[in-house]
Write a protein that holds these residues in place. Structure first.
Motif, PDB file in Angstrom:
ATOM      1  N   ALA A   1       0.815  -1.189   0.130  1.00 48.34           N
ATOM      2  CA  ALA A   1      -0.049   0.026   0.114  1.00 48.34           C
ATOM      3  C   ALA A   1       0.909   1.305   0.012  1.00 48.34           C
ATOM      4  O   ALA A   1       0.276   2.357  -0.369  1.00 48.34           O
ATOM      5  CB  ALA A   1      -1.034   0.187   1.314  1.00 48.34           C
ATOM      6  N   PHE A   2       2.158   1.090   0.243  1.00 49.29           N
ATOM      7  CA  PHE A   2       3.010   2.391   0.329  1.00 49.29           C
ATOM      8  C   PHE A   2       4.039   2.226  -0.471  1.00 49.29           C
ATOM      9  O   PHE A   2       5.308   2.920  -0.410  1.00 49.29           O
ATOM     10  CB  PHE A   2       3.661   2.518   1.795  1.00 49.29           C
ATOM     11  CG  PHE A   2       2.656   2.614   2.923  1.00 49.29           C
ATOM     12  CD1 PHE A   2       2.476   3.732   3.221  1.00 49.29           C
ATOM     13  CD2 PHE A   2       2.113   1.426   3.501  1.00 49.29           C
ATOM     14  CE1 PHE A   2       1.202   4.019   4.149  1.00 49.29           C
ATOM     15  CE2 PHE A   2       0.863   1.764   4.657  1.00 49.29           C
ATOM     16  CZ  PHE A   2       0.748   3.090   4.917  1.00 49.29           C
TER      17      PHE A   2
ATOM     18  N   ASP B   1       2.292  -7.918  -2.674  1.00 46.78           N
ATOM     19  CA  ASP B   1       0.804  -7.643  -2.152  1.00 46.78           C
ATOM     20  C   ASP B   1       0.230  -9.240  -1.727  1.00 46.78           C
ATOM     21  O   ASP B   1      -0.708  -9.137  -1.090  1.00 46.78           O
ATOM     22  CB  ASP B   1      -0.046  -6.824  -3.343  1.00 46.78           C
ATOM     23  CG  ASP B   1      -1.546  -6.534  -2.808  1.00 46.78           C
ATOM     24  OD1 ASP B   1      -1.854  -6.280  -1.854  1.00 46.78           O
ATOM     25  OD2 ASP B   1      -2.411  -6.706  -3.680  1.00 46.78           O
TER      26      ASP B   1
END
Length: 325
Positions: free
Chosen positions: A257-258, A273
């Protein structure tokens, strides 16, 4: 990768002579010895620096051999063996006569599994017996997922390294207490809780501790040389950069997500992921950050479902009792 027949033959000879063989499994590489040879089993503990009270897992060649190694197999255990073997599931059952107490840490239970790796299965078939095999690394450190990892850590202490290529799962097996009719997960691993529950048709508990000692329960385990700290995902960039500013050589396991964040740190590893890919690469990521000279690794826990539960378990153990910054 499939090992040559000559390599299998050599490994069998080493085991029969009381030696130690590093063997590939789908989870991690194991440090194997003849499961019926107390002296060889004792060498495992010496090489690893492992306390003798910590039981080992006995690897067997198929579910049809289970009754040779245990006293009683409840119906639920039989069902799990039929569904998940070969595979990353270990069943804890009552110890049979073939298993010496040195392999069980003196317990009357034994942990047994059938590995899902062609090289390991070929070795077990040719050997014709059981092989005790904890992870092929020093006690408490990062588990090896390649033959090179084993050689780098244990060197000449291993009599023969059987190379089967990189491990496909990357985290150890799920350990289930199957001594009774209601199983309990003692260590999350390569078989997910959801998959187990789907087969059994009922929920499974994952207690923080148990009366039965099993591998991986030590407060600090699976640990790199660098200190590991766990933070909330939203704080991972800020905490890493603060520690770097304070003079630490910071490595970051950066969640997907980052992925676009520009983190000011000594080294950054982008976490996949996919939880399967993360599990497969976890120990390699920790080794990489060690090799890059990090003295602090900042990580966050993934969602504790599916393989995320096993990853979170390993990160908590790697962090040890001090889990936060």
């Amino acid at each position: 990768m499939t090992a040559r027949a000559s390599d299998i033959e050599k490994a069998v000879g080493v085991l029969r002579a009381g030696g130690l063989v590093a063997l590939p499994t789908e989870t991690v590489y194991g440090l194997g010895a003849n499961a019926e040879d107390p002296a060889a089993i004792s060498r495992i503990f010496q090489v690893k620096g492992r306390p003798p009270s910590h039981p080992l897992i006995v690897h067997i060649g198929g579910a049809e051999h289970l009754d040779d190694w245990v006293q009683k197999v409840p119906a639920t255990a039989r069902l799990l063996a039929e569904r998940f073997w070969p595979g990353p599931l270990t069943l804890v059952l009552r110890r049979g006569r073939r298993v010496p107490p040195e392999a069980t840490g003196g317990l009357e239970t034994v942990a047994v599994r059938v590995p899902d790796h062609p090289v390991a299965l070929a070795l077990l078939s040719a050997f014709g017996g059981g092989v005790t095999a904890p992870s092929a690394n020093r006690f408490g450190s990062v588990s090896p997922t390649t033959a090179d990892d084993v050689r780098a850590e244990l060197g000449d202490a291993v009599d023969f390294v059987l190379d089967g290529g990189p491990c496909e799962v990357g985290v150890e097996s799920t350990i289930v207490d199957a001594t009774g009719e209601i199983p309990t997960i003692l260590r999350p691993g390569g078989v997910t809780r959801e998959d187990l529950e789907a087969v059994l048709g009922s929920p499974l508990a994952v207690p923080a501790s148990s009366r039965i000692r099993v591998p991986g329960q030590h407060p600090s385990h699976y640990a790199p040389r660098a200190r590991v700290v766990l933070v909330e995902p939203a704080k991972i960039v800020g905490e890493a950069e603060l520690a770097q500013e304070l003079g630490r050589r910071v490595g970051v396991l950066l969640p997907a997500a980052f992925a676009d964040a520009a983190v000011k740190a000594h080294a950054v590893v982008a976490v996949p992921d996919s939880m399967a890919a993360y599990a497969r690469g976890l120990y390699g990521f920790l080794r990489e950050l060690d090799q890059q000279g990090c003295d602090l690794i900042v990580a966050s826990l993934p969602p504790e479902e599916g393989l995320g539960l096993a990853i979170a378990n390993r990160l908590r153990r790697a962090a040890g009792p001090r889990t936060t910054v």
